[in-house]
Design a protein around this motif. Structure first.
Motif, PDB file in Angstrom:
ATOM      1  N   VAL A  61       4.395  -4.952 -35.667  1.00 10.25           N
ATOM      2  CA  VAL A  61       5.683  -5.572 -35.164  1.00 10.25           C
ATOM      3  C   VAL A  61       6.628  -4.697 -34.560  1.00 10.25           C
ATOM      4  CG1 VAL A  61       7.606  -6.618 -36.292  1.00 10.25           C
ATOM      5  CG2 VAL A  61       5.336  -7.589 -36.874  1.00 10.25           C
ATOM      6  N   ILE A  62       6.612  -3.353 -35.337  1.00 11.30           N
ATOM      7  CA  ILE A  62       7.492  -2.294 -34.811  1.00 11.30           C
ATOM      8  C   ILE A  62       7.082  -2.043 -33.447  1.00 11.30           C
ATOM      9  CG2 ILE A  62       8.289  -0.140 -35.346  1.00 11.30           C
ATOM     10  CD1 ILE A  62       8.574  -0.820 -38.286  1.00 11.30           C
ATOM     11  N   SER A  63       5.809  -1.866 -33.201  1.00 11.04           N
ATOM     12  CA  SER A  63       5.327  -1.399 -32.080  1.00 11.04           C
ATOM     13  C   SER A  63       5.755  -2.454 -30.485  1.00 11.04           C
ATOM     14  CB  SER A  63       3.733  -1.274 -31.963  1.00 11.04           C
ATOM     15  OG  SER A  63       3.401  -0.218 -33.010  1.00 11.04           O
ATOM     16  N   ILE A  64       5.437  -3.808 -31.233  1.00  9.30           N
ATOM     17  CA  ILE A  64       5.637  -4.757 -29.901  1.00  9.30           C
ATOM     18  C   ILE A  64       7.166  -4.730 -29.810  1.00  9.30           C
ATOM     19  CG2 ILE A  64       5.732  -7.459 -29.993  1.00  9.30           C
ATOM     20  CD1 ILE A  64       3.105  -7.417 -31.321  1.00  9.30           C
ATOM     21  N   ALA A  65       8.057  -4.625 -30.710  1.00  7.68           N
ATOM     22  CA  ALA A  65       9.493  -4.768 -30.519  1.00  7.68           C
ATOM     23  C   ALA A  65      10.122  -3.617 -29.764  1.00  7.68           C
ATOM     24  CB  ALA A  65      10.252  -4.535 -32.108  1.00  7.68           C
ATOM     25  N   GLY A  66       9.210  -2.225 -29.852  1.00  3.24           N
ATOM     26  CA  GLY A  66       9.587  -1.229 -28.982  1.00  3.24           C
ATOM     27  C   GLY A  66       9.086  -1.375 -27.870  1.00  3.24           C
ATOM     28  N   VAL A  67       7.741  -1.701 -27.468  1.00  3.12           N
ATOM     29  CA  VAL A  67       7.636  -2.375 -26.039  1.00  3.12           C
ATOM     30  C   VAL A  67       8.432  -3.254 -25.495  1.00  3.12           C
ATOM     31  CG1 VAL A  67       5.793  -3.233 -24.689  1.00  3.12           C
ATOM     32  CG2 VAL A  67       5.302  -1.582 -26.531  1.00  3.12           C
ATOM     33  N   CYS A  68       8.849  -4.239 -26.197  1.00  8.23           N
ATOM     34  CA  CYS A  68       9.763  -5.365 -25.671  1.00  8.23           C
ATOM     35  C   CYS A  68      11.056  -4.448 -25.112  1.00  8.23           C
ATOM     36  CB  CYS A  68      10.196  -6.347 -26.387  1.00  8.23           C
ATOM     37  SG  CYS A  68       8.739  -7.472 -26.606  1.00  8.23           S
ATOM     38  N   ILE A  69      11.726  -3.730 -25.849  1.00  7.98           N
ATOM     39  CA  ILE A  69      12.954  -3.096 -25.620  1.00  7.98           C
ATOM     40  C   ILE A  69      12.639  -1.989 -24.469  1.00  7.98           C
ATOM     41  CG2 ILE A  69      14.646  -1.166 -26.441  1.00  7.98           C
ATOM     42  CD1 ILE A  69      14.365  -2.474 -29.376  1.00  7.98           C
ATOM     43  N   ALA A  70      11.573  -1.172 -24.355  1.00  9.79           N
ATOM     44  CA  ALA A  70      11.239  -0.534 -23.358  1.00  9.79           C
ATOM     45  C   ALA A  70      11.112  -1.355 -21.748  1.00  9.79           C
ATOM     46  CB  ALA A  70      10.066   0.119 -23.471  1.00  9.79           C
ATOM     47  N   LEU A  71      10.777  -2.337 -22.051  1.00  7.72           N
ATOM     48  CA  LEU A  71      10.512  -3.399 -20.726  1.00  7.72           C
ATOM     49  C   LEU A  71      11.985  -3.832 -20.325  1.00  7.72           C
ATOM     50  CD1 LEU A  71       7.330  -5.528 -21.537  1.00  7.72           C
ATOM     51  CD2 LEU A  71       7.675  -3.769 -19.848  1.00  7.72           C
ATOM     52  N   VAL A  72      12.814  -4.250 -21.237  1.00  8.06           N
ATOM     53  CA  VAL A  72      14.232  -4.602 -20.861  1.00  8.06           C
ATOM     54  C   VAL A  72      14.905  -3.633 -20.215  1.00  8.06           C
ATOM     55  CG1 VAL A  72      16.232  -5.372 -21.876  1.00  8.06           C
ATOM     56  CG2 VAL A  72      14.237  -6.340 -22.603  1.00  8.06           C
ATOM     57  N   LEU A  73      14.560  -2.263 -20.991  1.00  7.79           N
ATOM     58  CA  LEU A  73      15.548  -1.141 -20.163  1.00  7.79           C
ATOM     59  C   LEU A  73      14.658  -0.882 -18.653  1.00  7.79           C
ATOM     60  CD1 LEU A  73      15.603   1.228 -23.207  1.00  7.79           C
ATOM     61  CD2 LEU A  73      17.601  -0.245 -22.098  1.00  7.79           C
ATOM     62  N   ILE A  74      13.412  -1.021 -18.534  1.00  5.88           N
ATOM     63  CA  ILE A  74      12.885  -1.029 -17.227  1.00  5.88           C
ATOM     64  C   ILE A  74      13.568  -1.659 -16.249  1.00  5.88           C
ATOM     65  CG2 ILE A  74      10.614  -0.683 -16.084  1.00  5.88           C
ATOM     66  CD1 ILE A  74       9.599   0.551 -18.484  1.00  5.88           C
ATOM     67  N   ILE A  75      13.307  -2.957 -16.641  1.00  7.65           N
ATOM     68  CA  ILE A  75      14.011  -3.935 -15.690  1.00  7.65           C
ATOM     69  C   ILE A  75      15.505  -3.835 -15.493  1.00  7.65           C
ATOM     70  CG2 ILE A  75      14.610  -6.620 -15.683  1.00  7.65           C
ATOM     71  CD1 ILE A  75      11.961  -6.977 -17.556  1.00  7.65           C
ATOM     72  N   LEU A  76      16.308  -3.304 -16.254  1.00  9.00           N
ATOM     73  CA  LEU A  76      17.807  -3.142 -15.963  1.00  9.00           C
ATOM     74  C   LEU A  76      17.838  -1.823 -15.015  1.00  9.00           C
ATOM     75  CD1 LEU A  76      19.421  -3.486 -19.450  1.00  9.00           C
ATOM     76  CD2 LEU A  76      19.811  -4.799 -17.607  1.00  9.00           C
ATOM     77  N   ALA A  77      16.911  -0.819 -15.017  1.00  6.14           N
ATOM     78  CA  ALA A  77      17.137   0.203 -14.364  1.00  6.14           C
ATOM     79  C   ALA A  77      16.640  -0.332 -12.857  1.00  6.14           C
ATOM     80  CB  ALA A  77      15.988   1.324 -14.751  1.00  6.14           C
ATOM     81  N   PHE A  78      15.946  -1.095 -12.605  1.00  8.24           N
ATOM     82  CA  PHE A  78      15.663  -1.701 -11.395  1.00  8.24           C
ATOM     83  C   PHE A  78      16.367  -2.675 -10.812  1.00  8.24           C
ATOM     84  CE2 PHE A  78      11.349   0.261 -12.679  1.00  8.24           C
ATOM     85  CZ  PHE A  78      11.166   1.306 -11.344  1.00  8.24           C
ATOM     86  N   LEU A  79      17.511  -3.038 -11.450  1.00  9.11           N
ATOM     87  CA  LEU A  79      18.441  -4.037 -10.729  1.00  9.11           C
ATOM     88  C   LEU A  79      19.256  -3.403  -9.799  1.00  9.11           C
ATOM     89  CD1 LEU A  79      19.783  -5.868 -13.937  1.00  9.11           C
ATOM     90  CD2 LEU A  79      18.425  -6.885 -12.119  1.00  9.11           C
ATOM     91  N   PRO A  80      19.537  -4.167  -8.647  1.00 10.49           N
ATOM     92  CA  PRO A  80      20.471  -3.486  -7.814  1.00 10.49           C
ATOM     93  C   PRO A  80      21.829  -3.062  -8.128  1.00 10.49           C
ATOM     94  CG  PRO A  80      19.834  -5.945  -7.083  1.00 10.49           C
ATOM     95  CD  PRO A  80      19.052  -5.446  -8.288  1.00 10.49           C
ATOM     96  N   ASP A  81      22.447  -1.980  -7.881  1.00  8.86           N
ATOM     97  CA  ASP A  81      23.697  -1.536  -8.029  1.00  8.86           C
ATOM     98  C   ASP A  81      24.832  -2.910  -8.047  1.00  8.86           C
ATOM     99  OD1 ASP A  81      22.406   0.846  -8.707  1.00  8.86           O
ATOM    100  OD2 ASP A  81      22.990   1.639  -6.710  1.00  8.86           O
ATOM    101  N   ASP A  82      24.643  -3.662  -7.033  1.00 12.47           N
ATOM    102  CA  ASP A  82      25.765  -4.622  -6.823  1.00 12.47           C
ATOM    103  C   ASP A  82      25.566  -5.585  -7.799  1.00 12.47           C
ATOM    104  OD1 ASP A  82      23.611  -5.946  -5.761  1.00 12.47           O
ATOM    105  OD2 ASP A  82      24.705  -6.830  -4.138  1.00 12.47           O
ATOM    106  N   SER A  83      24.663  -5.637  -8.752  1.00 13.16           N
ATOM    107  CA  SER A  83      24.589  -6.478  -9.854  1.00 13.16           C
ATOM    108  C   SER A  83      25.444  -6.171 -11.276  1.00 13.16           C
ATOM    109  CB  SER A  83      23.106  -6.413 -10.596  1.00 13.16           C
ATOM    110  OG  SER A  83      22.128  -6.789  -9.895  1.00 13.16           O
ATOM    111  N   PHE A  84      25.995  -5.038 -11.195  1.00 14.97           N
ATOM    112  CA  PHE A  84      27.085  -4.988 -11.922  1.00 14.97           C
ATOM    113  C   PHE A  84      28.435  -4.514 -11.437  1.00 14.97           C
ATOM    114  CE2 PHE A  84      23.042  -3.076 -13.543  1.00 14.97           C
ATOM    115  CZ  PHE A  84      22.936  -3.658 -14.873  1.00 14.97           C
TER     116      PHE A  84
END
Length: 155
Positions: A15-38
């Motif tokens: 469960v801790i491993s799956i949660a860690g992977v999910c958090i990492a995926l969300v951070l990766i997606i946020l990093a690839f958003l265009p700058d004008d999204s914020f």
């Protein structure tokens, strides 16, 4: 009994491993958003003190200065927005909200290019007394906020 403890421990690690992977995926997606999204809000005083880069999209808000509303050809409009400390010229091509008028609060979204704010959107107010919280805070900071009933409010 030791088999049951081992199973609980293994499940907890999964469960801790799956949660860690999910958090990492969300951070990766946020990093690839265009700058004008914020998009950030700035008051006219902040824009005058530190002009942003021409490619930076942000929101500016304040009161539409009296006597500055100029309608050009077609749908082009220019006016000045102020927070009491500084004024910024805004140029907009499009249809303004019904409740847009001089002396009223507004928020525009766009870019600051060559000393003027080129708006791509003027955000509508809910009614004649509505003003976004960021605009109210900026006006209170400048000491020029007037409550909807006409009373001057100071810090």
């Amino acid at each position: 009994m030791s088999g049951l403890k081992s199973l609980k421990k293994r499940r907890r690690i999964q469960v801790i491993s799956i949660a860690g992977v999910c958090i990492a995926l969300v951070l990766i997606i946020l990093a690839f958003l265009p700058d004008d999204s914020f998009q950030f809000f700035r008051s006219p005083s902040e824009v005058a003190e530190a002009p942003p880069a021409p490619n930076e999209r942000f929101r500016i808000g304040g009161l539409v200065e009296d006597g500055t509303l100029v309608r050009g050809q077609g749908e082009q409009v220019s006016f000045a927005v102020t927070d009491g400390g500084a004024s910024v010229t805004v140029v907009y091509t499009g249809i303004l909200p019904d409740l847009f008028e001089e002396g009223q609060g507004m928020v525009a979204q766009g870019n600051y290019i060559n000393g003027r704010f080129e708006a791509v959107e003027i955000l509508a107010k809910h009614d004649e007394t509505y003003m976004p919280a960021e605009v109210v805070d900026a006006l209170k900071e400048q000491g020029v906020y007037q409550a909807p009933d006409g009373a001057t409010v100071t810090n």
